[in-house]
Write an enzyme that holds these catalytic residues in place. Structure first.
Site, short mmCIF file in Angstrom:
data_model
loop_
_atom_site.label_atom_id
_atom_site.label_comp_id
_atom_site.label_asym_id
_atom_site.label_seq_id
_atom_site.Cartn_x
_atom_site.Cartn_y
_atom_site.Cartn_z
N TYR A 77 43.55 34.70 39.43
CA TYR A 77 42.84 33.39 40.24
C TYR A 77 41.91 32.70 39.11
O TYR A 77 41.29 33.30 38.21
CB TYR A 77 41.74 34.52 41.02
CG TYR A 77 40.72 33.46 41.87
CD1 TYR A 77 41.09 32.36 42.44
CD2 TYR A 77 39.47 33.89 41.60
CE1 TYR A 77 40.08 31.57 42.85
CE2 TYR A 77 38.34 32.78 42.14
CZ TYR A 77 38.81 31.84 42.98
OH TYR A 77 37.97 30.87 43.57
N LYS B 245 38.50 38.43 51.36
CA LYS B 245 39.97 38.13 51.74
C LYS B 245 40.61 39.22 52.84
O LYS B 245 39.97 39.22 53.94
CB LYS B 245 40.67 38.03 50.43
CG LYS B 245 40.02 36.86 49.47
CD LYS B 245 40.33 35.71 49.87
CE LYS B 245 39.39 34.76 49.17
NZ LYS B 245 39.11 34.97 47.92
N1 PLP Z 1 39.93 37.43 42.88
C1 PLP Z 1 40.79 36.67 43.48
C2 PLP Z 1 42.19 37.48 43.33
C3 PLP Z 1 40.56 35.72 44.44
O1 PLP Z 1 41.67 35.10 44.96
C4 PLP Z 1 39.38 35.27 44.44
C5 PLP Z 1 39.02 34.28 45.29
O2 PLP Z 1 39.86 33.52 45.88
C6 PLP Z 1 38.30 35.92 43.90
C7 PLP Z 1 38.58 36.92 43.18
C8 PLP Z 1 36.82 35.33 43.81
O3 PLP Z 1 36.09 35.94 44.93
P1 PLP Z 1 35.07 35.17 45.96
O4 PLP Z 1 35.48 33.88 46.40
O5 PLP Z 1 34.90 36.17 47.04
O6 PLP Z 1 34.03 35.10 44.85
#
Ligand code: PLP
Length: 381
Positions: free
Chosen positions: A104, A201
């Site tokens: 990400y 998610k």
């Molecule tokens: N990890 C993954 C695989 C993600 O897709 C995301 C966000 O899209 C995150 C971590 C970060 O999460 P957050 O947006 O809840 O901070």
């Protein structure tokens, strides 16, 4: 009766005993910052201030620990807050982290633009290549960070093998399990030390709450992460914790439907003349298919694909879809579509982690598969 341990049973009941005072079947939203003390330091239920702990958050944390087969969980204000806290609780300035070369974009930004200034160094590596991982390890390596499946290239890493490499080197393995969810994959059971989630998610599942979690096998490490969270903040608020718990109750049934729909759509895309490549670990031709079969129950609801015609063609597909809503994020009941190079992964443009411009990423929701296929077919036409 023995302790219940089926995934769906834990998702509905762990941490969620009926309220002892009122009998309420659903844990209440304890929307309070502080707690009356019966004398100085005489706490009624162990609670004194909601940055340290809150009963609704505790209920969520117990449930998260149970469904990830961990000993301890902490619930955060976002996935990135969880990642930041885990890394700072485990590492000190001067330490080194092996990170994936595909992950990400926000995670890579955290490493490169925030933690680097704190004195951490990191080496991006293709985690599937054991020799490359071993070569990247240094005496000061404390942590290997893994995401599997990865966002957005759907790469698969063998968690058990990577845990072996990390432990040989005296490092810990952290796995971002956001794409799979604990219903499909339980990294702690495969040897990982830490699991993190963007609970925004699949775990929340309804695109109505931002949250994060860190779950560990070792109680002492869990307490260290909890202390760090308490000292710094970034906790999940009571309503957010409640919404996330409500989402978890249906995680298993939702994930099965996400997988059913994604499998049909991956087949349809594979046969489509305008699609040059389909990235889905459920396809037998995917390079990580055999490892995914070994460590995942099914293959998830995320698919990326490359479109003939370059960036403009990919942008056109994103803007023509109707049922697939053009939006960032993923894992909700509704289908979403996005262009990673310009949206979720714009922050890694110009780096070795840059993603292809002709790539489209879809989060396959739980609507009727026929409607989803019809929408993508018209968007590709
Ligand atoms: N990890 C993954 C695989 C993600 O897709 C995301 C966000 O899209 C995150 C971590 C970060 O999460 P957050 O947006 O809840 O901070």
């Amino acid at each position: 009766m023995s302790q219940p341990h089926g995934f769906e049973t834990l998702a509905i009941h762990a941490g969620q005993e009926p309220d002892p005072v009122t009998g309420a079947v659903v844990p209440p939203i304890h929307q309070t910052s502080t707690y009356k003390q019966d004398g100085v330091g005489k706490l009624r239920g162990g609670y004194e201030y909601s940055r340290a702990a809150n009963p609704t958050r505790t209920a969520l944390e117990e449930c998260l620990a149970a469904i990830e087969a961990g000993a301890h969980a902490s619930a955060f204000a976002s996935g990135l807050a969880a990642e930041d806290c885990v890394i700072r609780a485990v590492c000190a300035p001067g330490d080194h982290i092996v990170v994936p070369d595909d992950a990400y974009g926000g995670t890579l930004r955290l490493f490169r633009k925030v933690l680097a200034r704190w004195g951490l160094t990191c080496t991006p590596v293709p985690l599937g290549d054991a020799d490359a991982v071993r070569a990247a390890i240094r005496p000061e390596t404390r942590l290997i960070w893994c995401e599997t499946p990865t966002n957005p290239m759907l790469g698969i890493t063998d968690i058990a093998a990577l845990a072996g490499i990390a432990h040989e080197a005296g490092a810990l393995l952290a796995v971002d399990n956001t794409f799979a969810s604990p219903y499909l994959q339980q990294p702690l059971m495969l040897g990982a030390d830490i699991v993190v989630h963007s609970t925004t998610k699949y775990i929340g599942g309804h695109s109505d709450v931002v949250g994060g979690a860190a779950i560990v096998r070792d109680q002492e490490l869990g307490e260290r992460i909890h202390f760090h969270q308490f000292a710094v903040g970034a906790v999940a608020g009571p309503f957010d914790a409640w919404l996330t718990m409500r989402g978890i109750k249906t995680l298993g049934v939702r994930m099965d439907r996400h997988c059913d729909n994604a499998e049909r759509i991956a087949d349809m895309l594979t046969d489509h003349p305008r699609v040059t490549q389909v990235l889905y670990p459920g396809l037998p031709g995917h390079p990580g298919h055999e490892i995914a079969r070994k460590q995942m129950r099914r293959f998830g609801g995320m698919i990326s694909f490359r479109v003939d015609g370059g960036e403009q063609a990919a942008l056109d597909v994103c803007s023509r879809s109707r049922l697939f809503t053009l939006a960032e994020s993923l894992g909700g009941v509704e289908s979403l579509i996005e262009h990673p190079a310009r949206m979720t992964h714009a922050s890694v443009k110009g780096t070795p982690m840059e993603v292809p411009a002709d790539l489209v990423r879809i989060s396959v929701g739980i609507e009727s598969a026929d409607d989803l296929i019809a929408d993508l077919t018209q968007a590709l036409s």
